[in-house]
Structures are given as C-alpha cells and as structure tokens.
Design a protein around this motif. Structure first.
Motif, PDB file in Angstrom:
ATOM      1  N   GLU A 185       0.943   4.039  -2.960  1.00 57.63           N
ATOM      2  CA  GLU A 185       0.575   5.431  -2.692  1.00 57.63           C
ATOM      3  C   GLU A 185       1.724   6.385  -3.039  1.00 57.63           C
ATOM      4  N   THR A 236       0.835  -1.206   0.000  1.00 50.00           N
ATOM      5  CA  THR A 236       0.000   0.000   0.000  1.00 50.00           C
ATOM      6  C   THR A 236       0.870   1.257   0.000  1.00 50.00           C
ATOM      7  N   LYS A 278      -4.167   5.572  -5.965  1.00 50.61           N
ATOM      8  CA  LYS A 278      -5.101   5.733  -4.849  1.00 50.61           C
ATOM      9  C   LYS A 278      -5.533   4.342  -4.401  1.00 50.61           C
TER      10      LYS A 278
END
Lengths: 220, 463
Positions: free
Chosen positions: B74, B70, B79
C-alpha cells in the motif's frame, strides 16, 4: 484498500482466523549463511569471464564490439530496429554506419517493425548468466521484449557474482527483471523452442559505462 | 456400484498413447531436476530443509507477515484486496475491470486463477479473457483443463495441437512444434498490444519489501503487463516469504525442481505500478489476496501443505500420477500435492475427493523431491483416517473386520495358516470376487506356503 465495507470485513475476518490458527510452538526463523545458497558457479573469480561462460551456455550471445553483432543481425536478417537514444553513440551509430536501419524512437503501433531492440542492462549475475533490467534504466519495456533480437548493453563493472549478491543490490527499483536466456517453451511434447513471446535471440553487449556519451536522436 | 475408486477408473480408461506421453515427460523432468540440483549443490537436501523451515516459520506467523506485506504494497501505491472465497475474488476482479472499462484481458499462467475458475466467470460477463502461456492458450482453445502444474498440456501430442490450431484458423495443419510456437507468437502479440488489463498470479511476495515475484519462461507475464495500464495479481495468502533475502533459497530451488533450469528465464520483481518516465507498463496495480480455504487448512493438522511452491516435482516422480495423469484428480491440482490439497480445499465436499489420498503406495518419493520438504505421505494417511472417521468407504475395498479378528487371535491365526494350504487346490480364476479377479489380471498368485515360517522359527538351530 478500496474502502469497500465488505472488503474491510474480509480483511478483519481473515486476520482473526490467522491469529486463531497460530500454533503453540511456532517455527523460529532459521539462521542461515548465504554461502549455502551458492551453486557450483557461485564463487566466480573473474566476473566477466564467468558471466560470458554462463550466458553462452544458455544460448545467449556475448559481444564487446559492434562487428560480431552486425554479422549476427545480418545473418539472421534482423536489420531494422530500435536503439535507446542514450546508447546510440556507442552502438546505434556503428550499426547505422554498417547500413542497418536504427531508430531511437519506439512507436508502439509499429511494434512488429522492430527486429532488434537495444536497451541498457542495469547489471548481471555471473553465477547464472543472467541479465538484470530495471524500469529506471530500460528506455522502454516493450523495446526489450517485442523484437526478435534483444541487445542489452551491460557495463561489466555492474556484474554481481551470485544470486544472493544480486538480491542485496535490489535497491529501490519498482520493477526489476532478471533475464536468463532467450524466451523459451517446452510445452509441445517437451521440445525446447526459443522465442515464444519475448526475444528468440538474447545478446549481451559488454561496454564500460565510461565510454557512453550524449544521445543523438535519429529516427526512421 | 463400481468396484473401483474414481481415480482408478480414470486411470484404467486412459488411452495408451496418453499414458506414454505423461510417463515419458515425467521421467524426463525428474531426471533433469536431479541433475540440476546434484550438479550444482553438494548438499541440496540441506537447502530443501532450509526452505521448509523458512516457509513453516512464515505460515506460523502468517498474520504478521501478511500484514507487513500489505503495508509495504500500500505504501508503494498498490491497491490491496482480500477475498475469503472464490466467488468473492471473481466478483471483486470483475468489479475492478468494470470500473475501469477494461474488456480485453490477457492472463499469464496462474494456478490460483484456475482454482477460482476466473476465465469462465469473466467470459460469461462479456469480457475477453485470453490465456497467454502457450500451454494454457492451447488448453483454452480446446476447452480443456491443465493436467500438470508446470506442463499443462503434457497429455496432448503435437498432432492434436496442430488440429486445434487449424480449427481456430491459426494456419493450415502443421505439427512442427516450432511452427506451432511461431503461430502462437504472432497471434498472441497482437492481442497483448490491444489488451486493456493484465492478470497474473505470483510465485512469492516478500513481506519486508512488498515485492511481488513472478517467474515465466516464455516472457508472457512481462508481455501481459507491458502494453496495458492495469495489472491485477491474484495471490494465495500462503505465497508470502519473510524477506527478499529468502528469494535466494526459493529461486534456486523453484527453477531446478520445476524444469531443471538454474533460473527461470524471466524472474520479475514488482513493487508497484511502472516507474515514472517508463513508457510501457501498468499505471495501476492491484493485489487480490485469496483465502479460499487456506486459513482453514492452516488451523488443521495438514498445515504444512501450504508450504508448496507449485513446482510440480512431486507430480513428475509419483508412480500413481505417471499412470493416472493429472485429469484423474478431477481438480486444479493433480498428483501428490493435489491428493492432499484438493480434499482439503474442498471443505464440505471432502467426500467427493476422499479417494485421492487413498491412491498412493506411500512410497515417499514425493517428499524426497519436494523443495520445501512437505511430509506428503503423512498427510495422505491423516486424510485416509479422516475419510474413515467420516464413514466414507472406498468402492471395491474388502471388509477388513474378519481379518482383524483373525490377526489378533494367535490360536485361530495358526490354525488358519495351516488350513489355508487348501487354497492351493482352489481354482482362483473362478472365484467371483471382482477385486481379486482384477488383481489376478496383472499378477500370478504364488504357491501358498502358510505356516512354514513358524515351523522354521520353532525348529531352527540357534547360534
């Protein structure tokens, strides 16, 4: 994160669940040697020869001079197409000289008019006959995808011997695509048909990078 | 009440030509897989076991790896969203599309979007959502559901497909597979070019680089992303692997196990929106990580099932799948993987799918071919126990308590063995036991010789 409170809740909730379900004696990361990932063709001595052999075995065409490519394009009635401006001097020009219609502009609205597309490959894999394209070196993704014939101009010095080696050379590109033969399907009764959405004919045009010169910009 | 489990009922009603087509395609795929692995690797089983260990390691540390993936995504401008269940994922995806005014959507093949029934949801809300994989496209125009992970229309023949194309105005009846493919090509590329968003799944996500890996043979995932500005990847949380390097293990296994190829034609590695200066490709990329029961499975004694890389090899080799076909499993995932995953994902609806783990001879062929060495037969047994503990009975199953009584008392057993020779005098065809009559339709009962073995043991000459 978009910052929606519900999403933040989901995220926290999920990580909490994952931490709660961790086993008492987790599996360690296994120690392995990349050598065990190499297939029968994963130890090529002559990279270019091995690449050509594997590439043709999956119905690709490997050329290193314009003549055979021109013959192929004429024989398959694909005489109108696109060429990356940077590649025009080495390949677009000879094709145009032979009477083929070559543009260095890809107009999206006319995507169906391009019967061939010439773009640059960033590398290849000898083990599997794979071409490597990247966003940074492909002049237009669509030009490498929508025409019936895609010609990837490949510098033989960029051929990696194997899959593990090609992975090591990923670098920082945001979009890498490995192309291993023409677009294909066997969805209808298991019968192999080439050219579903992408190119039906995949060509590798091997040319040392040193011969590439400044672009010209003709258009049709 | 029927004397058969739902999966058996379905299998019994399967038309002969459909059964032959499923059987034939499964046999061909099994043989291709074997050749592709055995010809290329002297120790293919070592590779499978390595893949199993890497995947198990990842699952055992999923919180760490999911967090790392993640963070990388990012950092690269992607997103990232999390959805705990199907409804949340569907509405989240709809919201992303609605906020950007995207109404024409193209989709590349993705099992997870099948699992959450995304197409119907978006279409019901007025969006055009078109499947682009040839097989999935045919499934969509027929209002059908896929019957195999890799070959979604393995249950259809060319004549049926030609009729569907004719009905949809894609040309006069022609059942030549090449003509069918060309017609789909022409129809779909126009739709790609007019699309406003592309939705895909993901085969792998590398935690160390945040690379999303997508494989297709047709090039439809590439085409679903090239002409439009928005890409949404819907990804089950179990798709994470630790490092780019591990792709060398999984890519070698996935293509060979799925289709017998050394590599799938298009293997795409994405780290975010298109590169600056690249004219074609999404300017915005979203990843929706989906739980939908996975974290619950991770906490269960069947956690290894989440190693699955969706190659379909277990379906091809399974004697039950070959006879029953994928639709008999009544869910997105058929075959041995489905027999485990479907009841687990069902959660509170476990009882509705409790027949699936029972439909197996536990032959173990699925584990032998599994590229991540999932002990599927062990899990089928665990799920059978779970069904037993929950008091879920199989229709047609004979009560076993009298047999247990008999088998645990040697004196009664010996007597019964001798007396049971009387069975040879009974006209079995007339016994009103449906399970027995069904069995006898296909088999002949041998002459009863109960007790002879004991006699032989007792009187044999010992060496």
């Amino acid at each position: 994160m978009d910052g929606h409170p519900e999403e933040a809740m989901n995220r926290n909730d999920l990580f909490q669940k994952l931490r709660a379900s961790a086993p008492a004696s987790p599996e360690p990361y296994p120690d392995y040697d990349d050598a065990m990932l190499l297939s029968r063709t994963g130890h090529p001595t002559d990279l270019e020869a091995s690449f050509r052999q594997q590439f043709t075995s999956i119905n690709g065409y490997a050329f290193d001079s314009p003549g055979p490519l021109i013959s192929l394009l004429r024989a398959t009635a694909n005489t109108r197409g696109y060429c990356d401006p940077a590649l025009f001097p080495i390949l677009g020009q000879p094709l145009a000289d032979a009477g083929l219609e070559v543009s260095t502009l890809y107009h999206r609205s006319r995507y169906d008019d391009y019967q061939f597309g010439i773009t640059r490959a960033s590398g290849a894999i000898a083990e599997t006959g794979t071409l490597i394209l990247t966003d940074e070196q492909t002049s237009d993704r669509l030009a490498a995808l929508s025409p019936w014939v895609h010609v990837a101009v490949l510098d033989p010095a960029t051929i990696a011997p194997s899959i593990p080696e090609a992975i090591k050379r990923f670098g920082s590109s945001v979009n890498i695509i490995w192309v291993t033969g023409p677009s294909r399907t066997a969805d209808v009764e298991g019968i192999l048909i080439e050219g579903v959405h992408g190119p039906g004919v995949q060509v590798a045009y091997l040319s040392p990078v040193l011969s590439w010169t400044a672009p010209a910009s003709p258009s049709f | 009440m029927s004397a058969r489990q739902p999966i058996d009922q379905f299998a019994a009603s399967l038309p002969g030509d459909r059964r032959s087509s499923v059987l034939g395609s499964c046999q061909a795929a099994t043989s291709k897989r074997l050749t592709a692995l055995a010809d290329d690797f002297a120790h293919a089983d070592d590779l499978r076991r390595l893949a199993a260990r890497i995947k198990q390691h990842t699952l055992d540390h999923l919180d760490t790896y999911l967090e790392a993936a993640t963070a990388r995504l990012e950092e690269q401008g992607v997103k990232v969203h999390f959805a705990s269940e199907a409804e949340e994922a569907r509405s989240l995806i709809h919201q992303i599309l609605a906020e950007r005014g995207a109404k024409r959507i193209v989709k590349a093949k993705s099992m997870v979007t099948e699992e959450i029934h995304l197409n119907d949801y978006l279409i019901d809300r007025g969006l055009e959502c078109l499947e682009t994989d040839l097989g999935e496209f045919i499934i969509q125009i027929d209002g059908d559901i896929p019957s195999h992970i890799i070959r979604p229309i393995t249950h259809k023949n060319r004549r049926e497909i030609a009729q569907s194309f004719e009905r949809e105005g894609l040309g006069a009846y022609n059942d030549d597979p090449e003509v069918i493919t060309r017609r789909a090509r022409v129809h779909l590329r126009d739709r790609y070019m007019k699309s406003q968003a592309g939705i895909t799944g993901a085969n792998f996500v590398c935690a160390d680089s945040g690379r999303i890996v997508l494989v297709t043979n047709e090039g439809n995932s590439r085409f679903s992303m090239a002409p439009n500005p928005l890409h949404i990847a819907v990804v089950g949380i179990e798709k994470i692997i630790p490092r780019d390097r591990d792709l060398g293990v999984f890519l070698n296994l996935l293509a060979r196990s799925a289709t017998g190829q050394r590599l799938t034609v298009y293997t795409e590695f994405l780290r975010g929106p298109k590169a600056p200066g690249q004219p074609s490709g999404p300017e915005e990329m979203h990843v929706v990580f989906l739980d939908n029961g996975r974290s619950r499975i991770l906490g269960s004694d069947c956690r290894e099932i989440l190693r699955c890389i969706r190659c379909g090899a277990c379906q091809n080799v399974c004697p039950v799948y070959r006879q029953a076909s994928g639709h008999a499993y009544r869910s997105t995932y058929g075959g041995p993987i489905g027999a485990v995953l479907t009841p687990l994902l069902a959660g509170d609806d476990f009882a509705a799918f409790a027949d699936l783990p029972k439909a197996s001879s536990l032959c173990g062929a699925c584990r032998e071919v599994c590229p991540v060495d999932i002990p599927i037969p062990d899990m089928l047994l665990k799920l059978r126990h779970q069904a037993h503990d929950a008091g879920i009975r199989s229709p047609g199953a004979p009560p076993m308590a009298p047999f247990a009584e008999l088998a645990t008392r040697p004196v009664i057993w010996r007597g019964a063995m001798t007396l049971s020779r009387a069975a040879n005098l009974v006209p079995t065809q007339l016994l009103p036991v449906p399970a027995l009559q069904s069995w006898l339709k296909l088999r002949t009962l041998p002459h009863w010789r109960g007790g002879e073995f004991r006699q032989w043991m007792a009187t044999r000459k010992k060496p």
